[in-house]
Motif scaffolding. Sequence first.
Motif, short mmCIF file in Angstrom:
data_model
loop_
_atom_site.label_atom_id
_atom_site.label_comp_id
_atom_site.label_asym_id
_atom_site.label_seq_id
_atom_site.Cartn_x
_atom_site.Cartn_y
_atom_site.Cartn_z
N LEU A 1 0.78 -1.37 -0.25
CA LEU A 1 0.19 -0.16 0.23
C LEU A 1 1.15 0.92 -0.17
CD1 LEU A 1 -2.66 1.48 -0.07
CD2 LEU A 1 -2.55 1.02 2.98
N LEU B 1 2.25 1.95 -3.55
CA LEU B 1 1.22 2.38 -4.38
C LEU B 1 0.94 3.67 -4.12
CD1 LEU B 1 -1.27 -0.72 -4.20
CD2 LEU B 1 0.45 -0.10 -6.55
N LEU B 2 0.53 4.05 -2.36
CA LEU B 2 0.23 5.37 -2.57
C LEU B 2 1.28 6.48 -3.42
CD1 LEU B 2 -1.71 5.30 1.36
CD2 LEU B 2 -1.87 5.79 -0.99
N GLU C 1 3.68 5.75 -5.94
CA GLU C 1 2.92 6.04 -6.92
C GLU C 1 2.38 7.54 -7.37
OE1 GLU C 1 5.47 5.35 -9.23
OE2 GLU C 1 5.99 4.11 -7.23
N VAL C 2 1.19 7.74 -6.11
CA VAL C 2 0.09 8.34 -7.08
C VAL C 2 1.12 10.28 -6.50
CG1 VAL C 2 -2.16 9.65 -5.97
CG2 VAL C 2 -1.84 7.33 -6.21
N ARG C 3 0.33 10.77 -8.40
CA ARG C 3 0.90 12.14 -8.05
C ARG C 3 0.02 13.34 -7.55
NH1 ARG C 3 3.65 10.78 -13.27
NH2 ARG C 3 5.70 8.76 -12.07
N ALA C 4 -1.03 12.90 -8.02
CA ALA C 4 -1.98 13.44 -7.69
C ALA C 4 -2.08 13.58 -5.81
CB ALA C 4 -3.13 13.52 -7.25
N ARG C 5 -1.29 14.75 -5.78
CA ARG C 5 -1.51 14.72 -3.64
C ARG C 5 -2.61 14.91 -2.95
NH1 ARG C 5 3.21 19.74 -1.80
NH2 ARG C 5 4.23 18.80 -3.01
N PHE D 1 -5.44 13.73 -3.64
CA PHE D 1 -5.87 12.17 -3.19
C PHE D 1 -5.79 11.08 -2.53
CE2 PHE D 1 -5.71 7.76 -5.36
CZ PHE D 1 -7.13 7.67 -5.38
N ARG E 1 -3.55 12.23 -0.79
CA ARG E 1 -3.80 12.52 1.93
C ARG E 1 -5.16 12.02 1.50
NH1 ARG E 1 -1.59 18.53 2.62
NH2 ARG E 1 0.99 18.28 2.72
N VAL F 1 8.83 8.98 2.16
CA VAL F 1 9.21 10.71 1.25
C VAL F 1 10.39 10.60 1.83
CG1 VAL F 1 9.03 12.15 2.69
CG2 VAL F 1 6.90 10.94 2.25
N ASN G 1 12.18 10.35 -1.31
CA ASN G 1 11.91 10.98 -2.35
C ASN G 1 13.27 11.55 -2.85
OD1 ASN G 1 9.65 9.83 -4.11
ND2 ASN G 1 8.13 11.14 -2.47
N ARG H 1 8.79 2.42 -13.82
CA ARG H 1 7.91 3.23 -11.98
C ARG H 1 8.95 1.48 -11.78
NH1 ARG H 1 3.94 5.49 -11.08
NH2 ARG H 1 3.61 5.70 -13.36
N PHE H 2 9.02 0.37 -12.03
CA PHE H 2 8.75 -0.78 -11.42
C PHE H 2 10.72 -1.17 -11.38
CE2 PHE H 2 4.99 -1.02 -14.28
CZ PHE H 2 4.25 -1.47 -12.77
N MET I 1 11.17 1.85 -8.23
CA MET I 1 9.99 0.59 -7.34
C MET I 1 11.10 -0.86 -5.93
SD MET I 1 6.08 -0.94 -7.05
CE MET I 1 5.62 0.36 -7.17
#
Lengths: 554, 319, 298
Positions: free
Chosen positions: B110, B113-114, B116-120, B122, B124, B204, B207, B221-222, B225
């Motif tokens: 999880l 996956l989180l 990988e989400v760009r839309a901050r 979403f 959060r 974080v 990053n 991406r993989f 990861m």
Amino acid sequence: MKKTYVILLSLCLMASVLAACGGSKESKQDGTSGNPAAGDKSPIHYTIDVLSSKETWDNNVSKKLTEQTGVSFDYVPIVGDRSQKMDLWLAGEDYPDVLYLQPRHIGKYRDAGAIIPLEDLIDQYGPNIKKKFGKYYNLLKDTDGHIYSLYSPNLATETSANKEANFIIRYDVLKEAGYPEVKTLDQLYTLIQDYYQKHPKTEDGENNIPFSGYGGSAEPGFLTNNPSFTAAGLPDNGNFLVDSDNTVSLSLVSDSIKKYTQFLNKVFNAGLLDKEFFTMNAEMSQAKLAQGSVMAGFFPAWTLGDSETALRSSGKGDKQYASLPLLFDEQTVDHNNTKTPTNSNNNWAISKKAKHPERIIEFIDFLFSDEGQKLINWGVEGENYEVKDGKRVRTDDYLKKIKENPDAGIKDGPSGPYTVFSFGNGSLLDDGDYATPLTKDYVKSNYDPDTKEILAKYGKEVWADFLPKLETVPAYIWQLNEPEEHKLELKRISQIYLKEIPKIVFAKDDQEFEKMWTGYTGQVDAAGRQKVEETWTKLWKGYMDQYDQSVGTK
Amino acid sequence: MSNTHHSSLTSQRGVIRKGYFRKLALQYQLLLMSVPFVALLILFSYVPLWGWIMAFQQYSPGKGVFGSKFVGFDQFTQLFQDGTFFKVLRNTLAMSLMSLITGFFGSIILALLLNEVRARFFKRTIQTITYIPHFVSWVVIANIVLVTLSPSGGIVNDLLMKWGFVKEPISFMAKGEWFWVIHTLAGLWKELGWSTIIYLAVLVGLNSETYEAAEVDGANRFQKMLHISIPGLMPTAVMLLILNTGNLVAGGYESQMLLGNSLVQDYSQVLDLYALDYSFGIGEYSYGVAISMFKSVISILLVLGVNKIAKKFGQSHVF
Amino acid sequence: MLIRKNAGDFWFETMNYLFLMLLGVITLYPFVNLLAISLNDSVDAIKGGIYVFPRVFSLNNYKIIFQNHELYSAAILSVIRTLVGTFLSLICTMMLAYTLSRREFLLRKLFNIIIIFSLYVNGGLIPFYVLIKNLHMNNTFWVYIIPGLIGAFNVIIIRSYFEQLPEGLMESARIDGANDFSILFRVIIPISMPVIATITLFVAVGHWNSWFDNYLYNSKQSLSVLQYELMKILTESTQQISASASASGKVDEEMLKVTTPQSIRASMTIIVTIPILLVYPFMQRYFIKGIMVGAMKE
């Protein structure tokens, strides 16, 4: 400085010991504040534990009690596990002046010397206590001959008007069959079978549940054990049965539980048993009752309250439940409606920390007077009750108040740990009127039209009228101090019981049933059944000897 | 202050052989920052261990430790002779292990996956939502599970019947074999989001340019990861795994008690509930304390063992 | 090549978003369900069957809970407890964690063992109670703060994070004349915000949610925390039911219960959870600051 303190303290201690031991006249001379003479009404303050943090001494009845006795209390609420708190207090010597506790806590406090013996104080300051206990006075005594805690005698002469039997049948099921007399489990079986064939679903489209029970791990015995001795017409001795010559046997493997399991097995094989009989929790049981989908089952009255309120408030008063005593067969005699001579459940003990313990005894003694009983049961005359046509009734004003707010009674009526000294519903005071407000007239006045209608069809006034005559038993076996020996065996047996009985209920046919039953009793035997029964028989016989001696029946 | 420290530091190498205590004295700042707190920990965690004496007694709170009778190893003999005890131990280990493994992989996945989400917004929102069940008590969670799986009107059975998978509703809670699975899933549902928080914090921390550099090198991406995120998480993950292994025998009992019933008690009864039943339930303090001691010993052995394995494989370790 | 990668990315992203949304719905359900129950008439709620929306809307449950005036002072104390407790606990935990991350620290190994084993030993309730009493900490505010000041679990997490920081940073600070205190507070803490924010959250939530210490050690009303007051309301609502079970004493069957344990439990969960949900977004910003760590690494 320190020395003077020590000397003073020991003097005080000696004085109180002297006062306690026979109440010698000399000790009565030490000034005004410490005068232990009877009838002292100077203000004095104690702490006592209570079970609700809402309780307060700022209450009209409590104030009246202080007026009469000079005694007032500070409440120390226990809001969690009571036994745990009691043990911690004892270990840390943190307990209040007066302990409001259960019989099972007393032994530990006695062993630690944390509570004082009361018999001498009662001799001197408790004439009412002795009078009201009468021949049962000696029952207050522990095995060592001392009295460590006080409670009230149960003076009820008739069944409490709000008492109800534990088997229930939905009103409309009875109505459809033309209000037949239902007395046995077989009659119940035919009744629900017929109704279910015609109405597999309720008017709301929910599945009807012909037979259910109160689920949840809190009261595991409610599903099979309690109904089994109830249907056998026996008093509630928990996991045990007591026969006429005082031999104790395990109820969990008795003939009655076998019979009841057979009944459940029949109900199950006919597809009439709740699918979640053994798996649901209390909340789910309540929901089913509140939806009006349960047709019958074993539900003690207190498990019904909220659900019936919900039924009434959604206009389904005809889906409420009739509480009827059901037995295995017509021959069974019902001895289920019983009381004990005393109400030993929540008792008062006086800790060694309490100064002037005689004032507490005097306080309790006042509660044992008719005046005290009126205060702790009815409340203050003119505020909580009035006398109409020579009978006490609650005032309309007070009734309105408690109906609007259930907590109103905590502020404006009799409430608090002193209410345990009530002589019990269905008992009379010297003036010939009832000691408590729960009279037949009062209970009747609270019924809704549907309930009144169905009771009228059966020619009864209250549900208690269905019950057999009130009998007095010396005690229930679970009230005795659990013996140390074979505790583990009993625990294991009850676990085997919980695990195996459901399987037997689901047996396919009689042959399988018998096989499983033999297997079950074999397991219980192997787990030490005999040892447990012997230990408890010894305990019970010991108690009965003591009982007979103290009551003077032998 | 900083001056003296500076001088002591420069001379540190010179005094290296002048005895342990001398050396320790030089670390007075570190001592100041640790000794009071370790003392506190000893006071509140180790001093109360005198209570373990009760395991060798027939303890009663009325008599106290000084007044109670000593019975030697009786409590332990009784414990190990009780057949239920081993069943209970098996259930505890099985359910804890299932929760540990699903929770371990679940929360790492999880977190990845989180991540990988760009839309901050979403990201959060989902993160906040997933940890809410942590604050909902087991009573409520268990109720939802029981109602959902109920054979009379539960949504799972309704759907199964509607889709024609089954003819008769399944009584999920009556089947012992299912209990471990149901319990594990319920636990995962409740705690997954909460246990992800720590991994997200670590991610974080990673990053950075490392990702950018990898991107420049053409890593997808993989690959990122696999080569950056997962190795970055490993030290924390292994450390948590080691610490949690110690809790394998101490999974609590609330969830099992609320989800279980007498039909499945062969699978649902766990050590803590057994201890509670047998200590408070029947007033046998000493028995409860003996179980607690047994648990401590097993926990410490487990932690030491897993720690050793982690060391061997060159992973992070707690000692 | 470029196109294929983008297509894969597209599918991954779509599936990822869908999966996370689904997870969000599943994990949001208990909260929504509780909200619906708490906003439903309590007597009606007994019937069950409330899932996402209240059936008979009512604010009565909240009204009844907020009627308890003790709740307000308890809420203030809870906030104070959370702030003071979290602050002190964090400072002390970080200091201890720092010393354990210093490889040259001679007592490192010993302290490590003491700390880790403390996670798994438990002397039981009675000895702990007696200890608190002998320290005269019962009926004081400090019983909320001191015994749990050092969370062994948190120490280890922070320690391992500190251990991963580049040694060079500390060396250069030391050469600049910084002592251990200033290295910790000036150099290490600013670059460890993500893990510190996480531990802050753990500690703060722990303080906010705890009531057992209140129940065990503090009987004074002025020392009551919010969770304990709510627990009291809940326990007392269940006691009403069991009280009517007792055969003797005063039992008033006609007493219409204004609310039920189920509804109270739902409302109180909402009441204690909402503040946490409101505070969390402010914490989340600290997770972003972690980017600095990477910048300083290598």
